[in-house]
Design an enzyme around this catalytic site. Structure first.
Site, PDB file in Angstrom:
ATOM      1  N   PHE A 149      -9.560  58.434  21.661  1.00 59.15           N
ATOM      2  CA  PHE A 149      -9.225  58.839  20.294  1.00 59.15           C
ATOM      3  C   PHE A 149     -10.403  59.634  19.723  1.00 59.15           C
ATOM      4  CE2 PHE A 149      -9.075  58.510  15.757  1.00 59.15           C
ATOM      5  CZ  PHE A 149      -7.733  58.484  15.418  1.00 59.15           C
ATOM      6  N   TYR A 154     -13.520  66.855  24.153  1.00 60.22           N
ATOM      7  CA  TYR A 154     -14.455  66.296  25.142  1.00 60.22           C
ATOM      8  C   TYR A 154     -13.697  65.760  26.374  1.00 60.22           C
ATOM      9  CZ  TYR A 154     -18.504  63.345  26.564  1.00 60.22           C
ATOM     10  OH  TYR A 154     -19.553  62.743  27.226  1.00 60.22           O
TER      11      TYR A 154
END
Ligand code: CAA
Length: 247
Positions: A149, A154
């Site tokens: 989350f 990334y």
């Protein structure tokens, strides 16, 4: 036998420093790559390493710039003769729920964490194949394996790194060049310090070992992968995450 030369991007960061120290301890000539904006900090870092007994070279290079990497690394290759080991460890976070993610959050992370892997490997790869020896280790993340989350950028970049690893492992396989991924979990560094305290505590609570990892625990795996004796390991993704994600 001549000492091998190792280039570590993100070399002056938390995990990068431990990798530089370990490879230096193992007898390699180590060059730590840092952002050119961090020249002063890098010089202080280098002096600190020297005081602790580690002789590590530094190289200012923006890993998100293909032109800069091409120029600097061609020069490095002619200066050093060869770069035998490459550890792609440069990485940043710009954590935001996707609802709040802006273009810069996405592109900065993709450029520094994933495009850098292309930019840095590209100028070094052909020489590794010609030399008949090379080790590339890509430092990914547990969050590239399982998602997180607030980390669409990334997680995408880190999963992309392992796709690169698997493709390149096939291209290097008959030439003595191995390519592997190491996927750290939550490791005690400035990057994980930046997570809000309550969120960090909740994350640690979900790690079966109940603690963060140490940078040395990552460096140990990298040190093994770059040794001659690890020559049959390629295309692998080594998880080091205290049991946070098992596959
Ligand atoms: N799953 C589902 N929902 C979640 C959630 C989760 N894990 N975390 C938060 N939410 C929900 C909240 O319940 C809240 O819901 P409501 O709006 O309905 O109340 C909403 O999302 C907003 O939550 P936050 O208050 O946390 O939102 P924020 O905008 O203040 O913060 C964030 C968002 C910055 C991404 C923050 O959640 C965060 O820092 N998360 C941790 C991200 C993380 O693990 N980063 C790793 C950094 S270290 C690293 O990357 C190294 C490595 O390789 C491991």
């Amino acid at each position: 036998m001549n000492a091998k030369t190792a280039l570590v991007t993100g070399g002056i960061g938390g995990i990068g420093t431990a990798i530089c120290r370990r490879l230096s301890n193992d007898g390699m000539n180590v060059i730590a790559v840092h952002h050119p904006m961090e020249n002063e900090h890098a010089a202080a870092w280098q002096a600190e390493q020297k005081a602790a007994g580690y002789d590590i070279a530094i190289l200012g290079m923006d890993v998100s710039s293909p032109e800069e990497c091409s120029t600097r690394l061609s020069q490095l290759l002619s200066d050093e003769g060869s770069v035998d080991i490459l550890v792609n460890c440069a990485g940043i976070t710009r954590d935001k729920s996707f609802k709040r993610m802006e273009d810069d959050h996405w592109y900065d992370v993709i450029n520094v964490n994933l495009n850098s892997v292309y930019n840095v490997t590209r100028p070094l790869w052909d020489a590794m194949l010609e030399n008949g020896f090379g080790r590339v280790v890509n430092i990914s993340s547990v969050n590239g394996q399982r998602g997180q989350f607030g980390q669409a950028n990334y997680s995408a970049a880190k999963a992309g790194m392992h796709g690169f690893t698997m493709a390149m492992a096939q291209e290097g396989a008959t030439k003595g060049v191995t390519v592997n991924t190491v996927s750290p979990g939550y490791i005690s560094t400035a990057m994980t310090e930046a997570i809000r305290d309550d969120i960090r505590e909740a994350i640690i609570g979900g790690i079966p070992m109940g603690r963060m990892g140490t940078t040395e625990e990552i460096a140990g795996a990298v040190a093994y992968l770059v040794e001659e004796e690890a020559g049959y390991i390629t295309g692998a993704n080594i998880p080091i995450n205290g049991g946070l994600y098992m596959s």
